[in-house]
Write a protein that holds these residues in place. Structure first.
Motif, short mmCIF file in Angstrom:
data_model
loop_
_atom_site.label_atom_id
_atom_site.label_comp_id
_atom_site.label_asym_id
_atom_site.label_seq_id
_atom_site.Cartn_x
_atom_site.Cartn_y
_atom_site.Cartn_z
N GLU A 63 0.82 -1.21 0.00
CA GLU A 63 0.00 0.00 0.00
C GLU A 63 0.86 1.26 0.00
OE1 GLU A 63 -2.43 -0.52 3.42
OE2 GLU A 63 -3.82 -1.92 2.42
N GLY A 66 2.20 1.53 -3.45
CA GLY A 66 1.12 1.90 -4.34
C GLY A 66 0.75 3.36 -4.26
N SER A 67 0.73 3.91 -3.06
CA SER A 67 0.41 5.33 -2.91
C SER A 67 1.49 6.20 -3.53
CB SER A 67 0.23 5.70 -1.44
OG SER A 67 1.43 5.54 -0.70
N LYS A 70 1.11 6.04 -7.41
CA LYS A 70 -0.03 6.84 -7.85
C LYS A 70 0.33 8.32 -7.92
CE LYS A 70 -4.89 7.83 -6.80
NZ LYS A 70 -6.03 7.53 -5.86
N LYS A 109 -3.85 -4.85 -6.83
CA LYS A 109 -4.79 -3.81 -6.41
C LYS A 109 -4.15 -2.84 -5.44
CE LYS A 109 -9.44 -3.19 -4.52
NZ LYS A 109 -10.66 -3.90 -4.02
N GLY A 112 -1.71 -0.70 -7.18
CA GLY A 112 -2.33 0.18 -8.17
C GLY A 112 -1.81 -0.05 -9.57
#
Length: 328
Positions: A63, A66-67, A70, A109, A112
């Protein structure tokens, strides 16, 4: 930074990668801003190969990455993640197609993305033929979900079996100046087959830092707390030996961490270490390893100070080593 190939036919990546387990707090508390700053530093230094896993904080590390991806769509990172470990109802290994597919989809997921460059089996399910598992991963390649197949902590014989079904891109194992088992066949087998060898914990879980970690300060969640090498009397013995290595590094104008990374790189052109850190400052020392060039005298002195097998205590507790293939 110089580059190396991530397995035969694989992408070129920086010679030093970044292990991202620390982003999940395995070695102490961290925060999103600090982790993102570390990833900023990685891009600045040419560290473009990130290694994470579903099990790292049960998705927290993914996560965090992923952040960042993004917010930075032109990041340029090559991503590796891992599956094959389940925690419910208790921790166990599941390499079935259904389980791996669920794990991979959930990792994509959180990251991302719809594709990762490398997907590892984090721990092999011993009862399931590795040929079957490799066939599953080959399906993921055909589906465009992963770029290459990886295995973590397997034996050379298992690698040969898997590679006969579909080319394996990388094998990951703990390897450093204090953990040398891969020299008993895995490094050589990877070189023979054109497989990248990816050492994790190449700075010995902080023991090659400028100052030794203090086990008394370890949080209850710290991964090292139950490892024999960090328990007395082993820890004191290891520190005493490593003080001589620190003196050697100082005499050369090198940091111990950078020297440890340089040593792993020096063991073969197919080796891509992935030291872990949660701060920019530590990453600066780690990437120094790419610039250090050893003389034969340096190699001989390191061998004299830290001969193979010098470390006191096992690298894992009995509970932690479950699933690791011990081939010698």
């Amino acid at each position: 930074m110089k580059t190396r190939q991530l397995g035969k036919g694989g992408p070129q990546v920086g010679a030093v990668g970044l292990g991202c387990m620390s982003f999940a707090g395995f070695y102490g508390e961290t925060d999103l801003a600090t982790s993102h700053d570390t990833l900023d530093a990685a891009r600045e230094y040419g560290v473009d190969f990130l290694d994470t896993a579903l099990i790292y904080g049960m998705g927290k590390s993914e996560e965090v990455i992923g952040s960042y991806l993004k917010a930075n769509p032109n990041h340029g990172f090559k991503i590796a993640t891992k599956g094959g470990i389940e925690t419910q109802p208790t921790r166990h290994f599941n390499n079935s197609e259904a389980s791996l597919r669920r794990a991979l989809e959930s990792s994509l997921k959180r990251l991302g993305v719809d594709y990762v460059d490398l997907y590892y089996i984090h721990r092999r399910e011993a009862e399931r033929p590795i040929e079957e598992v490799t066939e599953t991963l080959a399906k993921f390649i055909k589906e465009g979900k992963i770029g290459g197949i990886g295995y973590s902590e397997i034996a050379p014989s298992s690698l040969r079996r898997a590679h006969a079904v579909h080319p394996v891109m990388a094998v990951q194992s703990e390897y450093s100046l204090w953990t040398r088992q891969p020299e008993m066949g895995m490094i050589q087998t990877c070189a023979e087959l054109g497989v990248a060898f990816v050492p994790f914990s190449p700075v010995a879980r902080g023991m090659f830092a400028d100052a030794f970690p203090d086990p008394a300060d370890f949080a209850e969640t710290d991964f090292r707390k139950k490892q024999p090498r960090f328990m007395e009397e082993n820890f004191a013995a290891n520190c005493k030996i490593l003080e001589r290595f620190q003196d050697f590094c100082t005499s050369r104008g090198w940091s111990p961490a950078g020297t440890a990374i340089a040593w792993t790189l020096d063991q073969g052109s197919h080796i891509i270490p992935i030291p872990g850190t949660r701060t920019r400052a530590h990453l600066e020392q780690l990437v120094e390893g790419d610039a250090i060039e050893f003389t034969d005298e340096d190699r001989a002195e390191i061998k004299r100070i830290l001969p193979i097998g010098w470390a006191h205590g096992d690298r894992y507790s009995d509970a932690q080593i479950v699933g690791v293939e011990r081939y010698c």
